[in-house]
Design a protein around this motif. Sequence first.
Motif, PDB file in Angstrom:
ATOM      1  N   MET A   1       1.222  -1.111   0.369  1.00  0.00           N
ATOM      2  CA  MET A   1      -0.017  -0.011  -0.147  1.00  0.00           C
ATOM      3  C   MET A   1       0.339   1.400  -0.398  1.00  0.00           C
ATOM      4  O   MET A   1       2.089   1.145   0.922  1.00  0.00           O
ATOM      5  CB  MET A   1      -0.761  -0.038   1.551  1.00  0.00           C
ATOM      6  N   SER A   2       0.180   2.255  -0.873  1.00  0.00           N
ATOM      7  CA  SER A   2       1.422   3.602  -0.790  1.00  0.00           C
ATOM      8  C   SER A   2       1.397   4.231   0.451  1.00  0.00           C
ATOM      9  O   SER A   2       0.507   3.874   0.907  1.00  0.00           O
ATOM     10  CB  SER A   2       1.006   4.005  -2.483  1.00  0.00           C
ATOM     11  N   THR A   3       2.045   5.097   0.931  1.00  0.00           N
ATOM     12  CA  THR A   3       1.826   6.182   2.216  1.00  0.00           C
ATOM     13  C   THR A   3       1.747   7.329   1.376  1.00  0.00           C
ATOM     14  O   THR A   3       2.008   7.979   0.806  1.00  0.00           O
ATOM     15  CB  THR A   3       3.226   6.786   2.238  1.00  0.00           C
ATOM     16  N   LEU A   4       0.859   8.457   2.622  1.00  0.00           N
ATOM     17  CA  LEU A   4       0.204   9.846   1.946  1.00  0.00           C
ATOM     18  C   LEU A   4       1.335  10.866   2.276  1.00  0.00           C
ATOM     19  O   LEU A   4       2.260  10.056   3.567  1.00  0.00           O
ATOM     20  CB  LEU A   4      -0.575  10.079   2.831  1.00  0.00           C
ATOM     21  N   ASP A   5       2.067  11.370   2.176  1.00  0.00           N
ATOM     22  CA  ASP A   5       2.933  12.301   1.996  1.00  0.00           C
ATOM     23  C   ASP A   5       2.812  13.737   2.808  1.00  0.00           C
ATOM     24  O   ASP A   5       1.924  14.586   2.586  1.00  0.00           O
ATOM     25  CB  ASP A   5       3.310  13.054   0.671  1.00  0.00           C
ATOM     26  N   LEU A   6       3.366  13.428   3.642  1.00  0.00           N
ATOM     27  CA  LEU A   6       2.531  14.179   5.451  1.00  0.00           C
ATOM     28  C   LEU A   6       2.358  16.143   4.710  1.00  0.00           C
ATOM     29  O   LEU A   6       2.229  16.897   5.736  1.00  0.00           O
ATOM     30  CB  LEU A   6       3.753  15.156   6.495  1.00  0.00           C
ATOM     31  N   GLU A   7       4.149  15.972   3.747  1.00  0.00           N
ATOM     32  CA  GLU A   7       3.442  17.825   3.931  1.00  0.00           C
ATOM     33  C   GLU A   7       2.669  17.953   2.451  1.00  0.00           C
ATOM     34  O   GLU A   7       2.411  19.181   2.400  1.00  0.00           O
ATOM     35  CB  GLU A   7       4.891  18.111   2.583  1.00  0.00           C
ATOM     36  N   GLN A   8       2.232  17.284   2.022  1.00  0.00           N
ATOM     37  CA  GLN A   8       1.259  17.384   0.581  1.00  0.00           C
ATOM     38  C   GLN A   8      -0.016  17.242   2.385  1.00  0.00           C
ATOM     39  O   GLN A   8      -1.415  18.243   1.817  1.00  0.00           O
ATOM     40  CB  GLN A   8       0.629  16.063  -0.208  1.00  0.00           C
TER      41      GLN A   8
END
Length: 287
Positions: A1-8
Motif C-alpha cells: 500500500m502506498s504512503t501519504l505525503d505529510l508535506e502534502q
Amino acid sequence: MSTLDLEQLRTLAAIVKHESFAAAAVQLGRTQSAVTQQMQRLEAHIGHPLFEKRGRQKRLTEHGERLLAYARHMLAINDEALRQLQQGRLEGTLRIGAPHDVADTMLPSLLSEVVRSSPMLQLDIHVGRSPFLMDSLKRGEIDMAISNRPDAELEGVVLRTSPTVWLCGAGYVHDPSRPIPMIMADGPSIFRRLAQEALDNAGLSWTTRYTSSSLIGIRAALRAGLGVTARGVEQLDSGLRVLGPAEGLPPLPDLVYRLYVRRHVVNPLTRQVFEQIRTRLHWAGEP
C-alpha cells in the motif's frame, strides 16, 4: 500500500485554515503554483478530487473533508513525535491559572493536553477571578492563565469564543414593567461591565439586587430566583435558563478566551509547553 505525503497533508491543512491557496502559499513560504501542484499530486494519489469550485472560491469535497480529518491527526502525531525525540521529556512545575467560569469546562481539556504531551510535569493549579489571575501572571506568580480579558501586553493563543447570555433561575418570573433585578459580581468583572453597558445602551432600567465575590454565590442567588445576571453560556444547567429578545433583553457580545503566558519567560519549560499548545491548536484548526 502506498504512503501519504505529510508535506502534502500539511499544505492541505494550511489551505483550509487560511481559506485560500494563495494565503497558504504565503504561510508555507512556497509559490501558489507549487501549492496547486502539491494538491494535484495529492488528488491523483487519492483518486478523487479534494476541492470543488463554489462561486469564486474552492471548497473541500466530501473526500477532501474526510482526508482533512486524517491529515490533522497524522500531522499532530508526527509533530508530537519530533518534539518528544528532539526535546526529551519536560520535567518541572508549571503553574496554570483559570477563572471559576471555565474551571469545569476549558481547564480540564487544557490540562489533559499538557499532561498528554509532557507527562512528567507537575502542575500547580490556581482557580480564581480573572482580573486577579492576570495580575498574578504579570507579577510572575503563575506561568500561564486562561482569561477572557484582552491584554495587548501579554502573548496569548485563542482557546475558544464563548457566547455571553442573560441567565436566571428556572422558576424566575420576568416582569418587564419593573427595573431588572441584577445579580452582580462585586469588584472588577467583565460580565458586570458588559451587563451594565448593554442595559444602559438599550435604555432599560435596572437595579442591583444581590452582589457576591464568588461565582458560587452568584449561582446560588440565581437559583433562588433573586434576579438576572450576564454570564458565559458555560454556566447554563438544568437549574437555570436563558432570557433573550422575547423578554426584551438586549444581545450581549461573545467573549474570546485565551491562554496567556507570562512576560519575560526565563524557564524554557514554560515556553516549550506554551509552544506545544499553540501548535496543537494550530493543527486542530483553531484561530
